[in-house]
Design an enzyme around this catalytic site. Structure first.
Site, PDB file in Angstrom:
ATOM      1  N   CYS A   1       0.822  -1.150  -0.057  1.00  0.00           N
ATOM      2  CA  CYS A   1       0.036  -0.034  -0.118  1.00  0.00           C
ATOM      3  C   CYS A   1       0.817   1.203   0.135  1.00  0.00           C
ATOM      4  CB  CYS A   1      -0.943  -0.131   1.248  1.00  0.00           C
ATOM      5  SG  CYS A   1      -1.930  -1.573   1.221  1.00  0.00           S
ATOM      6  N   THR A   2       2.029   1.100   0.832  1.00  0.00           N
ATOM      7  CA  THR A   2       3.028   2.300   0.792  1.00  0.00           C
ATOM      8  C   THR A   2       3.365   2.527  -0.479  1.00  0.00           C
ATOM      9  OG1 THR A   2       3.425   1.895   2.990  1.00  0.00           O
ATOM     10  CG2 THR A   2       4.952   3.118   1.845  1.00  0.00           C
TER      11      THR A   2
END
Ligand code: BEZ
Length: 217
Positions: A45-46
């Site tokens: 997600c980062t």
């Protein structure tokens, strides 16, 4: 709730990193992309949020607003934003919804219990200026999405909305497009007076009408 192509995108009010959002009002006359993340402080997600932040000028150019979602709270989102900036070299430049009560995730069917009971999967919705769903994608948590592909689909959707064409496999802005099979040759002559290249009677190529203007949509 199942959200299908052509449906009106469910409206909602939510808390975000940029304050309260009323979704339809926030979209205004633009298009929008709503995409979900399983959880804050997670590696894939980062990288995805960094990728979207880097592409933001491209979405802006096309009149498309971007809105992320994760089921954690705003305080977590803010701490995570600092990590995203430090590791991805770009600050979050669009709002991230804090869907702690999962009401938005449920309205968009972003939780697939047989995959993961409490976190969202990686959903993407492209929504047009009439608030209609034009694309939905679902990826598993372990696979980061290709946001260049989302841009490519936006280019195709905008092009095919205003011209009697469809885009072939792996098409990108500037490549030849296909005259809609529903158009007879007589009708096609009116729309494409310079003619076309026919590989079969139903497979007729013309240059990308949007390539003349130079940049997509
Ligand atoms: C990730 O973003 O790295 C991730 C999140 C949930 C499950 C698996 C991976």
């Amino acid at each position: 709730m199942t959200v299908r192509l052509g449906d009106t995108a469910p409206d909602f009010s939510a808390t975000s990193t940029e304050g309260p959002i009323r979704f339809h009002e926030w979209i205004g006359d633009d298009w929008a992309i709503l995409f979900s993340h399983p959880k804050d402080f997670t590696p894939v997600c980062t990288t995805e949020l960094g990728a979207v932040a880097k592409l933001k000028p491209e979405f802006d150019k096309r009149g498309v607003k971007v809105l992320g979602l994760s089921v954690d709270g705003v305080e977590d989102h803010e701490g995570w934003s600092r990590d995203i900036e430090a590791t991805q070299g770009v600050a979050l430049n669009f709002p991230l919804i804090a869907d702690k009560d999962r009401s938005v995730s449920e309205a968009y069917d972003m939780i697939h219990p047989n995959a993961e009971a409490t976190q969202t999967v990686r959903s993407v919705f492209v929504i047009d200026n009439n608030k209609k769903i034009r694309l939905s994608l679902t990826y598993p948590a372990s696979t980061g999405r290709n946001f260049d592909e989302i841009l490519r689909v936006v280019d195709s959707l905008k092009l095919t909305s205003t011209n009697s064409v469809a885009t072939p496999a792996n098409w990108k802005h500037g490549d030849d497009v296909i005259i809609l099979a529903a158009l007879s040759d007589e009708q096609a002559k009116e729309k494409f007076p310079d003619g076309w290249r026919a590989e079969r009677p139903y497979l007729r190529y013309v240059p990308d009408p949007s390539a003349r203007e130079g940049s997509p949509a």
